[in-house]
Scaffold this active site. Structure first.
Site, PDB file in Angstrom:
ATOM      1  N   HIS A 177      -6.813   0.068   5.616  1.00 29.69           N
ATOM      2  CA  HIS A 177      -6.580  -1.192   4.916  1.00 29.69           C
ATOM      3  C   HIS A 177      -7.855  -1.694   4.257  1.00 29.69           C
ATOM      4  O   HIS A 177      -8.959  -1.538   4.785  1.00 29.69           O
ATOM      5  CB  HIS A 177      -6.081  -2.268   5.886  1.00 29.69           C
ATOM      6  CG  HIS A 177      -4.645  -2.122   6.267  1.00 29.69           C
ATOM      7  ND1 HIS A 177      -3.639  -2.006   5.332  1.00 29.69           N
ATOM      8  CD2 HIS A 177      -4.038  -2.081   7.491  1.00 29.69           C
ATOM      9  CE1 HIS A 177      -2.474  -1.896   5.962  1.00 29.69           C
ATOM     10  NE2 HIS A 177      -2.693  -1.937   7.263  1.00 29.69           N
ATOM     11  N   CYS A 233      -6.600  -0.542  -0.372  1.00 34.57           N
ATOM     12  CA  CYS A 233      -6.351  -1.607  -1.336  1.00 34.57           C
ATOM     13  C   CYS A 233      -7.663  -2.305  -1.710  1.00 34.57           C
ATOM     14  O   CYS A 233      -8.598  -2.373  -0.904  1.00 34.57           O
ATOM     15  CB  CYS A 233      -5.393  -2.639  -0.747  1.00 34.57           C
ATOM     16  SG  CYS A 233      -3.740  -2.016  -0.400  1.00 34.57           S
TER      17      CYS A 233
END
Length: 368
Positions: A177, A233
């Site tokens: 992440h 991301c």
């Protein structure tokens, strides 16, 4: 007559059919579907695709609609323990590979362990890295020193650049992440710091781009090259490098901090290939293999490099764009109406190239 709810395994549209029906034409993708009374039968049909945007909300949604996978062989990917002590016998090619699955939290990712295995194989088979020169941090490692905690990631990055010398080729890879947070130091052109999330980020905090730059960019001496490959991301400028390549204008754009803070190396070269731009999401998908999840950028990168060894950075970036667009056109990446509406262009991830120094992208070869 009674009806039952089902879901198209191709476009994921939900529909109702009569309980005695075994075939139905999906009104969304027009595919003829065959179902039995067994709920697992249609999940295993050819063409079943999945996607997970690597952001909190998207992963929570997709966690509810994708089937579980059997984890690959859990043998250790590390050959021997590492230490921070310098050694003249250390390989000149060294790498730190981090894959964070967040298995004990609600932000679970299922493609990261496959990403790390693919990257490790690429380094060993295509770029002649030695196994003892690669440190792998995942939750599948039994030794706690190889868990992708904030402390262990920082320690491994220090090992990577410690006593670096002319001729060294260093690689930092991260799959997990990534998030953004407001920048209060005026050293970001867009007003946000980019971050990566260790497995214990809820307790220990994220690792921000400023810290990554300080640990592995600033110490690089002349003749040392660092490549960072980040499949997360908001990872476009995760190393805070001074130049970002604009693919469409074919020029390097100035990314130096408005505050004037120093982000440069100590004479070496740092190059980063990120899965997406700072304001975009990166994706997981099973489109490539049909069953296992993989980070889109990681899988495409390994596929292209194995097929076209020795290509330039410009050619590599072009092929990554083309391959992702090709998969998108086949509805393998954005395959639910919900995701199309909610994420819109954020799922149109654009791989980003940044560097501590400008170079001719179509003349310089991609060599790790």
């Amino acid at each position: 007559m009674d009806t039952k709810k089902i879901q198209c395994y191709h476009c994921r549209q939900r529909l109702s059919i009569k309980t005695n029906e075994t075939k139905v034409k999906c009104p969304g993708c027009k595919l003829l579907l065959e179902y039995s009374s067994s709920p697992s039968s249609y999940q295993q049909q050819k063409g079943f695709m999945q996607i997970c945007p690597r952001g909190n909300f998207g992963c929570n949604i997709m966690k509810k609609i994708r089937n579980d996978e059997i984890s690959p062989n859990k043998r250790s990917l590390n050959t021997k323990p590492f230490s921070l002590s310098s050694s003249s016998s250390r390989p000149s090619r060294r790498a730190v590979l981090c894959g964070v699955s967040y298995n004990k939290g609600k932000f679970r990712l299922k493609g990261t362990i496959n990403d790390v295995r693919n990257m490790r194989d690429l380094l060993i088979n295509s770029f002649k890295f030695q196994e003892e020169g690669i440190i792998v941090l995942t939750e599948e490692e039994k030794d706690e020193m190889y868990s992708p905690t904030k402390k262990n990631i920082q320690k491994a990055l220090e090992w990577l650049v410690n006593d670096c010398r002319k001729g060294d080729s260093l690689v930092f890879y991260f799959s997990g992440h990534g998030l953004r947070q407001p920048d209060f130091n005026n050293d970001e052109t867009d007003g946000f710091d980019e971050t990566i999330c260790p497995v214990d980020f809820l307790k220990e905090g994220m690792i921000i781009d400023n810290d990554i730059n300080s640990i592995i960019v600033k110490p690089l001496k002349e003749g040392v090259t660092l490549h960072a490959i980040v499949d997360a991301c908001h990872s476009g400028t995760i190393l805070d490098l001074e130049y970002v390549y604009n693919k469409y204008q074919m020029t390097w754009e100035d990314n130096r901090p408005p505050s004037g803070a120093r982000k440069a190396t100590d004479g070496g070269l740092a190059i980063c290939l990120s899965a997406c731009q700072d304001n975009q999401l990166a994706s997981d998908t099973s489109a490539f293999t049909g069953n296992t999840m993989n980070g889109v950028m990681t899988y495409v990168l390994a596929e292209i490099v194995n097929k076209h060894p020795g290509l330039s950075y410009g050619d590599l970036l072009d092929l990554i764009y083309e391959r992702i667009e090709e998969v998108k056109k086949n509805d393998c990446l954005i395959n639910t109406n919900f995701l199309r509406r909610f994420f819109k262009d954020k799922l149109s991830q654009k791989a980003t190239l940044s560097s501590s120094g400008r170079f001719e992208v179509y003349k310089k070869h991609f060599i790790l």
